[in-house]
Write a protein that holds these residues in place. Structure first.
Motif, PDB file in Angstrom:
ATOM      1  N   GLU A 129      14.230  -7.555   4.909  1.00 46.35           N
ATOM      2  CA  GLU A 129      14.673  -7.189   3.565  1.00 46.35           C
ATOM      3  C   GLU A 129      13.689  -7.669   2.508  1.00 46.35           C
ATOM      4  OE1 GLU A 129      18.733  -7.400   0.819  1.00 46.35           O
ATOM      5  OE2 GLU A 129      18.644  -8.425   2.774  1.00 46.35           O
ATOM      6  N   GLU A 130      13.167  -8.871   2.689  1.00 45.32           N
ATOM      7  CA  GLU A 130      12.206  -9.415   1.741  1.00 45.32           C
ATOM      8  C   GLU A 130      10.894  -8.626   1.777  1.00 45.32           C
ATOM      9  OE1 GLU A 130      10.561 -11.788  -1.225  1.00 45.32           O
ATOM     10  OE2 GLU A 130      12.630 -11.411  -0.591  1.00 45.32           O
ATOM     11  N   PHE A 131      10.462  -8.203   2.964  1.00 44.77           N
ATOM     12  CA  PHE A 131       9.256  -7.389   3.087  1.00 44.77           C
ATOM     13  C   PHE A 131       9.389  -6.094   2.288  1.00 44.77           C
ATOM     14  CE2 PHE A 131       7.452  -9.027   7.396  1.00 44.77           C
ATOM     15  CZ  PHE A 131       6.970 -10.138   6.748  1.00 44.77           C
ATOM     16  N   VAL A 132      10.559  -5.483   2.372  1.00 43.86           N
ATOM     17  CA  VAL A 132      10.792  -4.226   1.657  1.00 43.86           C
ATOM     18  C   VAL A 132      10.683  -4.444   0.151  1.00 43.86           C
ATOM     19  CG1 VAL A 132      12.501  -2.456   1.104  1.00 43.86           C
ATOM     20  CG2 VAL A 132      12.192  -3.186   3.477  1.00 43.86           C
ATOM     21  N   ARG A 133      11.252  -5.511  -0.339  1.00 44.03           N
ATOM     22  CA  ARG A 133      11.211  -5.802  -1.775  1.00 44.03           C
ATOM     23  C   ARG A 133       9.782  -6.058  -2.258  1.00 44.03           C
ATOM     24  NH1 ARG A 133      16.349  -9.975  -1.823  1.00 44.03           N
ATOM     25  NH2 ARG A 133      18.005  -8.400  -1.778  1.00 44.03           N
ATOM     26  N   ILE A 134       9.013  -6.777  -1.462  1.00 48.89           N
ATOM     27  CA  ILE A 134       7.624  -7.067  -1.828  1.00 48.89           C
ATOM     28  C   ILE A 134       6.815  -5.771  -1.880  1.00 48.89           C
ATOM     29  CG2 ILE A 134       5.483  -8.153  -1.046  1.00 48.89           C
ATOM     30  CD1 ILE A 134       7.231 -10.385   0.157  1.00 48.89           C
ATOM     31  N   GLU A 141       3.078  -1.066  -8.499  1.00 50.70           N
ATOM     32  CA  GLU A 141       2.073  -1.587  -9.417  1.00 50.70           C
ATOM     33  C   GLU A 141       0.660  -1.107  -9.086  1.00 50.70           C
ATOM     34  OE1 GLU A 141       2.564  -5.752  -8.964  1.00 50.70           O
ATOM     35  OE2 GLU A 141       4.366  -5.872 -10.223  1.00 50.70           O
ATOM     36  N   SER A 142       0.498  -0.361  -7.976  1.00 49.02           N
ATOM     37  CA  SER A 142      -0.846  -0.035  -7.487  1.00 49.02           C
ATOM     38  C   SER A 142      -1.585   0.926  -8.407  1.00 49.02           C
ATOM     39  CB  SER A 142      -0.775   0.527  -6.066  1.00 49.02           C
ATOM     40  OG  SER A 142       0.033   1.688  -6.022  1.00 49.02           O
ATOM     41  N   SER A 263      -4.869   7.947  -2.043  1.00 48.47           N
ATOM     42  CA  SER A 263      -5.824   8.844  -2.696  1.00 48.47           C
ATOM     43  C   SER A 263      -6.969   8.068  -3.325  1.00 48.47           C
ATOM     44  CB  SER A 263      -5.106   9.663  -3.783  1.00 48.47           C
ATOM     45  OG  SER A 263      -4.758   8.838  -4.876  1.00 48.47           O
ATOM     46  N   SER A 264      -7.982   8.796  -3.706  1.00 47.79           N
ATOM     47  CA  SER A 264      -9.102   8.172  -4.417  1.00 47.79           C
ATOM     48  C   SER A 264      -8.594   7.639  -5.747  1.00 47.79           C
ATOM     49  CB  SER A 264     -10.197   9.200  -4.680  1.00 47.79           C
ATOM     50  OG  SER A 264     -11.158   8.678  -5.557  1.00 47.79           O
ATOM     51  N   THR A 265      -9.060   6.457  -6.137  1.00 43.41           N
ATOM     52  CA  THR A 265      -8.606   5.873  -7.399  1.00 43.41           C
ATOM     53  C   THR A 265      -9.610   6.120  -8.519  1.00 43.41           C
ATOM     54  OG1 THR A 265      -9.658   3.760  -6.849  1.00 43.41           O
ATOM     55  CG2 THR A 265      -7.340   4.039  -6.228  1.00 43.41           C
ATOM     56  N   GLU A 266     -10.614   6.962  -8.256  1.00 41.43           N
ATOM     57  CA  GLU A 266     -11.663   7.165  -9.260  1.00 41.43           C
ATOM     58  C   GLU A 266     -11.120   7.785 -10.542  1.00 41.43           C
ATOM     59  OE1 GLU A 266     -14.601   9.481  -7.358  1.00 41.43           O
ATOM     60  OE2 GLU A 266     -15.217   7.905  -5.966  1.00 41.43           O
ATOM     61  N   THR A 267     -10.109   8.647 -10.432  1.00 47.34           N
ATOM     62  CA  THR A 267      -9.585   9.323 -11.617  1.00 47.34           C
ATOM     63  C   THR A 267      -8.203   8.827 -12.013  1.00 47.34           C
ATOM     64  OG1 THR A 267      -8.625  11.086 -10.262  1.00 47.34           O
ATOM     65  CG2 THR A 267     -10.862  11.424 -11.046  1.00 47.34           C
ATOM     66  N   LEU A 268      -7.747   7.745 -11.369  1.00 45.96           N
ATOM     67  CA  LEU A 268      -6.395   7.255 -11.648  1.00 45.96           C
ATOM     68  C   LEU A 268      -6.423   6.110 -12.650  1.00 45.96           C
ATOM     69  CD1 LEU A 268      -4.884   7.186  -8.061  1.00 45.96           C
ATOM     70  CD2 LEU A 268      -4.788   9.010  -9.752  1.00 45.96           C
ATOM     71  N   ARG A 269      -5.340   5.999 -13.399  1.00 45.91           N
ATOM     72  CA  ARG A 269      -5.189   4.878 -14.329  1.00 45.91           C
ATOM     73  C   ARG A 269      -4.615   3.698 -13.554  1.00 45.91           C
ATOM     74  NH1 ARG A 269      -1.300   5.240 -17.352  1.00 45.91           N
ATOM     75  NH2 ARG A 269      -0.303   7.149 -16.675  1.00 45.91           N
ATOM     76  N   HIS A 270      -5.261   2.534 -13.677  1.00 51.29           N
ATOM     77  CA  HIS A 270      -4.776   1.338 -12.966  1.00 51.29           C
ATOM     78  C   HIS A 270      -3.790   0.585 -13.845  1.00 51.29           C
ATOM     79  CE1 HIS A 270      -7.483   1.331  -9.446  1.00 51.29           C
ATOM     80  NE2 HIS A 270      -8.211   2.092 -10.228  1.00 51.29           N
TER      81      HIS A 270
END
Length: 270
Positions: A129-134, A141-142, A263-270
């Motif tokens: 259960e804790e793993f799922v929450r983490i 947040e990724s 996916s590639s993060t080149e065009t994503l907002r962090h």
């Protein structure tokens, strides 16, 4: 009732569960090839050791448990020869707390209980259960980005828009047909596509996605269907991300986070 590897009941149960194991394996690796390799290795392990089928657990828990034993022993979520999205996923995966994403997929996509997840992953129920929450927190947040929706049912389209918007993604628009989807994709390149299989004019969501990928290149796609077994046949290219109707909000959130994560993060907002 005890079942053996050679029994008809066990074989039928494995055949029933195999499409879902393959779906899980693809979501875990981000690759059809890598995912199917793990699924094949799981079946081979069961055939080589008939005692695995006498664990007293359900066929479903047994199957996923053997998969996880192989997965943990391999030490590599994505094969070394993979490139593009799969290779970038390898780097992304190293940032997650170990074992948490597996627990989240088992819970949300495959709908195992925390107790069953513990049995599969050889951990305690509370730890599962804790793993799922983490994992929920870390994936949320990724990354965020632009999401395109191909869906002809207005209520479902609105629901998807609401869910992904609350996650922080921007919705580029909704397309109801293949032609609308291509036009929308050309107008504003999405970072992620949600696609129904059957569209308003009887055109195919799969064809619409194929058209878009020819134009846009690598873009992660989440297919939504009431009949996942029709896509998970092993006979041709299959989606790495698949949601079954009726879906839950949590399944949509997880699939979106997973697909963005791979996916590639080149065009994503962090």
């Amino acid at each position: 009732m005890n079942q053996t590897v050679g029994s008809e009941d066990f074989a039928m149960n494995v055949a029933t569960e195999l499409p879902y194991l393959r779906r899980y394996a693809r979501a875990l690796t981000g690759s059809q090839t890598s995912g199917d390799n793990y699924a094949v290795a799981t079946l081979e392990a069961i055939l080589e050791d008939p005692m695995l089928a006498k664990s007293g657990k359900s066929t479903r828990v047994t199957l996923f448990g053997v998969f996880h034993a192989i997965w943990n022993s391999s030490g590599a979520p994505v094969a070394a020869e993979e490139a593009g999205i799969e290779a970038r996923a390898q780097a992304h995966l190293s940032r997650l707390t170990p074992n948490t994403r597996e627990a989240l997929l088992l819970s949300t996509i495959e709908e195992f209980s925390f107790e069953q997840i513990g049995e599969i992953m050889k951990i305690g129920t509370a730890e599962a259960e804790e793993f799922v929450r983490i994992a929920q927190r870390e994936l949320a947040e990724s990354v965020t980005g632009r999401v395109m929706i191909i869906e002809d049912e207005a209520i479902i389209a609105m629901d998807l828009q609401s869910i992904v918007s609350e996650m922080g993604h921007a919705v580029t628009g909704v397309a109801r047909t293949r032609d609308e989807a291509v036009a929308l994709g050309k107008a504003e390149r999405p970072d992620l596509i949600f696609a129904d299989i059957q569209l308003a004019d009887n055109s195919s969501g799969i064809d619409a996605v194929n058209d878009l990928l020819e134009i846009l290149g690598d873009v992660p796609v989440i297919f939504i269907t009431a009949y996942p077994e029709r896509l998970l046949t092993g006979e041709k290219a299959e989606p790495a991300f698949l949601i079954t109707k009726p879906y839950s909000e949590e399944q949509v959130r997880l699939a979106a986070s997973q697909a963005m994560f791979f996916s590639s993060t080149e065009t994503l907002r962090h």
